[in-house]
Design a protein around this motif. Structure first.
Motif, PDB file in Angstrom:
ATOM      1  N   PRO A 228       0.808  -1.212   0.000  1.00  0.00           N
ATOM      2  CA  PRO A 228       0.000   0.000   0.000  1.00  0.00           C
ATOM      3  C   PRO A 228       0.840   1.259   0.000  1.00  0.00           C
ATOM      4  N   GLY A 229       0.187   2.366  -0.361  1.00  0.00           N
ATOM      5  CA  GLY A 229       0.831   3.659  -0.275  1.00  0.00           C
ATOM      6  C   GLY A 229       0.767   4.194   1.142  1.00  0.00           C
ATOM      7  N   PRO A 230       1.270   5.405   1.360  1.00  0.00           N
ATOM      8  CA  PRO A 230       1.203   6.015   2.694  1.00  0.00           C
ATOM      9  C   PRO A 230      -0.234   6.108   3.190  1.00  0.00           C
ATOM     10  N   ALA A 231      -0.387   6.160   4.529  1.00  0.00           N
ATOM     11  CA  ALA A 231      -1.719   6.265   5.121  1.00  0.00           C
ATOM     12  C   ALA A 231      -2.485   7.420   4.492  1.00  0.00           C
ATOM     13  N   GLY A 232      -3.728   7.150   4.107  1.00  0.00           N
ATOM     14  CA  GLY A 232      -4.534   8.143   3.410  1.00  0.00           C
ATOM     15  C   GLY A 232      -4.637   7.880   1.923  1.00  0.00           C
ATOM     16  N   SER A 233      -3.728   7.050   1.356  1.00  0.00           N
ATOM     17  CA  SER A 233      -3.772   6.731  -0.078  1.00  0.00           C
ATOM     18  C   SER A 233      -5.018   5.927  -0.422  1.00  0.00           C
ATOM     19  N   VAL A 268       8.224  10.243   0.740  1.00  0.00           N
ATOM     20  CA  VAL A 268       8.281  11.097   1.942  1.00  0.00           C
ATOM     21  C   VAL A 268       6.977  11.044   2.720  1.00  0.00           C
ATOM     22  N   GLY A 269       6.139  10.042   2.421  1.00  0.00           N
ATOM     23  CA  GLY A 269       4.957   9.799   3.231  1.00  0.00           C
ATOM     24  C   GLY A 269       3.722  10.574   2.852  1.00  0.00           C
ATOM     25  N   ILE A 270       3.682  11.201   1.672  1.00  0.00           N
ATOM     26  CA  ILE A 270       2.504  11.943   1.247  1.00  0.00           C
ATOM     27  C   ILE A 270       1.530  10.988   0.569  1.00  0.00           C
ATOM     28  N   PRO A 271       0.274  10.906   1.033  1.00  0.00           N
ATOM     29  CA  PRO A 271      -0.708  10.028   0.394  1.00  0.00           C
ATOM     30  C   PRO A 271      -0.868  10.375  -1.083  1.00  0.00           C
ATOM     31  N   ALA A 272      -1.036   9.345  -1.906  1.00  0.00           N
ATOM     32  CA  ALA A 272      -1.108   9.577  -3.345  1.00  0.00           C
ATOM     33  C   ALA A 272      -2.113   8.637  -3.989  1.00  0.00           C
ATOM     34  N   GLY A 273      -2.481   8.967  -5.215  1.00  0.00           N
ATOM     35  CA  GLY A 273      -3.394   8.133  -5.980  1.00  0.00           C
ATOM     36  C   GLY A 273      -3.482   8.642  -7.403  1.00  0.00           C
ATOM     37  N   GLY A 274      -4.309   7.997  -8.199  1.00  0.00           N
ATOM     38  CA  GLY A 274      -4.458   8.409  -9.581  1.00  0.00           C
ATOM     39  C   GLY A 274      -4.964   7.284 -10.447  1.00  0.00           C
ATOM     40  N   SER A 341      -2.943  10.948   8.205  1.00  0.00           N
ATOM     41  CA  SER A 341      -2.140  11.605   7.188  1.00  0.00           C
ATOM     42  C   SER A 341      -0.821  12.095   7.782  1.00  0.00           C
ATOM     43  N   THR A 342       0.200  12.113   6.945  1.00  0.00           N
ATOM     44  CA  THR A 342       1.520  12.528   7.387  1.00  0.00           C
ATOM     45  C   THR A 342       1.619  14.046   7.405  1.00  0.00           C
ATOM     46  N   VAL A 343       1.974  14.572   8.550  1.00  0.00           N
ATOM     47  CA  VAL A 343       2.195  16.015   8.693  1.00  0.00           C
ATOM     48  C   VAL A 343       3.612  16.367   8.270  1.00  0.00           C
ATOM     49  N   TRP A 344       4.557  15.533   8.663  1.00  0.00           N
ATOM     50  CA  TRP A 344       5.972  15.786   8.354  1.00  0.00           C
ATOM     51  C   TRP A 344       6.733  14.481   8.541  1.00  0.00           C
ATOM     52  N   SER A 345       7.733  14.259   7.718  1.00  0.00           N
ATOM     53  CA  SER A 345       8.557  13.066   7.882  1.00  0.00           C
ATOM     54  C   SER A 345       9.941  13.303   7.311  1.00  0.00           C
ATOM     55  N   ASP A 346      10.895  12.514   7.773  1.00  0.00           N
ATOM     56  CA  ASP A 346      12.254  12.587   7.266  1.00  0.00           C
ATOM     57  C   ASP A 346      12.889  11.204   7.370  1.00  0.00           C
TER      58      ASP A 346
END
Length: 519
Positions: A228-233, A268-274, A341-346
């Motif tokens: 799966p993608g990041p949480a929220g994907s 970098v943890g940003i939810p995505a789709g398409g 959802s990711t607020v910030w990650s590194d």
């Protein structure tokens, strides 16, 4: 869409899709994201006129024809394409910016456009790559995605839509050479700005002549590959699928395999789709039964060829996908930030602006904190520094080098501190800091030695306070987390410090994959 190093993985994805095409996808309870419910828009999205999308494709074809037959990175046809799209957006009130970068000795360009309404701290971003390969004009790959998101962007002012979130659209350069434009954008975006992007939607090839209807598999419920993608994907996936369900078109999952411009965002943890209508993969008999078209033929027989012209488009697929894009943008721009959802990650794979000894008060004489590719060290059979990280090749570590002995670059002489760049926290929800860490030492350590992780704003939350002892402690990655909701709405920094305060003790520490999420 950029070529793969190996086609075997993509063909395996299509093979799985073919096997599962007749039956509806299923998933175990463990594989389903509990926050995957589709978003329904309070204000319905408009119908996107196919004729308008096709008019943009005609312009891209004309630009290629006038500029050596392509719109590739570093070629005049690409910059002319950027200028065409920018002019359309400027004319209706978008705030546009052209970001330049260099690759293979040529200047590339990303075009970024913001609609000046909605919460600037909660961005729904939609992107498509604008470049073609050098072999042809790239009308399906990826004039189709570029034209579709352009017309969706133009529909915002035309319809009078007032989004709750900030809408941002992007046209990427040099995707065909390895996602160069989108990677440059993500890697150079300040951390605080990156945290504002709550969802990223990517559209690469949405008018393939022998079309399939694939949606990025946000929750891995179709089980088509890397997970799966990041949480929220999953919420993005379900929202797009809801549109296709509403028009009676079945969809199947396609994997987050990093093949297109969503790759730098999910890294970098940003939810995505398409969505995606297929490239060089071969349509199976089951898929032809599901969607029509020709079995045994590529989804796009002109993929990366000179024949990818304005005639290489399936109007029905293009029309459906353009409307699906609008549906997703309208729905997500009116919805609350998805849980988890990711607020910030590194992950520390790129330098993001951490500062060593930020207060100028550190006392360590060696082995200070740094972002590095660590070398493994051992002493008397005890692993004092791991040569592997939790993800990628880099972490934060007290002296990354090995040296002639385990004690050469260990932490010595007192305290060493490192501080993250500023992070602006949301004012709502439960905020959680999570990270991986280890503290290692030999029997000459004591409780005066420590590793500490804090989040500091107007107040302080201590997430970890691990102390040493007079015993061997081998390096082993552990996970830590803390509720930092007490700091909601503040601008904070993650502060990590470690101390060798026991004289001649041998102490090492490391931290990796630091993330702040909102639920």
């Amino acid at each position: 869409m950029r070529p793969r190093t190996s086609r075997s993985g993509w063909l395996a994805v299509l093979a799985v899709a073919a096997v599962t095409a007749v039956a509806a996808p299923s998933a175990t309870a463990a594989s389903v994201d509990p926050d995957a419910a589709p978003v329904q828009a309070a204000v319905a999205a408009p119908d996107i006129p196919l004729a308008n999308v096709k008019a943009h494709l005609t312009q891209f074809q004309s630009i290629a024809t006038a500029n050596g037959g392509n719109r590739a990175h570093g070629r005049p046809g690409y910059l002319a394409s950027v200028n065409y799209v920018k002019a359309q957006l400027d004319a209706v009130g978008y705030t546009t910016a052209v970001q330049s970068f260099t690759y293979n000795g040529a200047t590339g360009y990303n075009l970024i456009a913001d609609w000046p309404a909605g919460d600037p701290n909660a961005v729904v971003m939609t992107g498509a790559h604008l470049d073609s390969v050098t072999a042809g004009p790239g009308i399906n790959d990826n004039g189709s995605g570029s034209a579709a998101i352009l017309e969706v962007a133009l529909a915002v002012p035309r319809s009078g839509f007032t989004p709750d979130k900030r809408l941002r659209f992007a046209w990427w350069g040099a995707e065909e050479l390895g996602l160069r434009g989108s990677r440059h954008y993500v890697n150079t975006l300040p951390t605080a700005e990156r945290a504002k992007i709550k969802q990223y939607l990517n559209f690469d090839m949405v008018g393939s002549p022998n079309a399939g209807y694939f949606v990025y598999d946000g929750d891995n419920s179709d089980g088509v590959g890397a997970g799966p993608g990041p949480a929220g994907s999953a919420q993005i996936e379900q929202t797009i699928q809801a549109y296709f369900t509403s028009i009676g078109v079945p969809t199947r999952g396609t994997d987050f395999d990093g093949r297109s411009d969503y790759g730098p965002f999910i890294s970098v943890g940003i939810p995505a789709g398409g969505t995606f209508t297929g490239a060089e993969g071969i349509k199976s008999s089951a898929q032809a039964s599901l969607w029509g078209g020709t079995a045994g033929q590529a989804f796009d027989p002109c993929y990366h060829r000179s024949c990818d012209t304005s005639t290489n488009i399936n109007d029905t697929a293009l029309n459906r996908n353009a409307d699906a894009i609008a549906y997703a943008v309208w729905a997500l721009a009116q919805a609350a930030t998805p849980p988890g959802s990711t607020v910030w990650s590194d992950t520390f794979e790129t330098a993001t602006g951490w500062t060593g000894n930020p207060a100028g008060t550190d006392t360590a004489t060696a082995g200070a904190w740094e972002r590095g590719d660590p070398a493994a060290t051992t002493s008397s059979g005890v692993t004092t520094q791991l040569g592997t990280t939790v993800s990628g090749s880099f972490d934060l570590v007290t002296g990354a080098l090995a040296g002639s002995s385990a004690g050469t670059y260990d932490l010595d002489g007192g305290v060493s501190t490192i501080q993250s760049p500023a992070v602006t926290l949301p004012s709502t929800g439960t905020l959680t800091l999570s990270f991986s860490w280890y503290l290692a030492h030999l029997t000459n350590a004591s409780s005066a030695d420590y590793l500490r992780v804090r989040v500091v704003g107007t107040g302080t939350v201590t997430a970890l306070n691990a102390t040493g002892a007079a015993s061997n402690r081998t390096a082993a990655w552990q996970t830590g987390s803390a509720d930092i909701s007490a700091l909601r709405g503040q601008t904070v920094r993650v502060v990590i410090d470690a101390a060798d305060a026991s004289g001649a003790s041998l102490v090492e520490a490391a931290v990796d994959d630091v993330t702040i999420t909102q639920s």
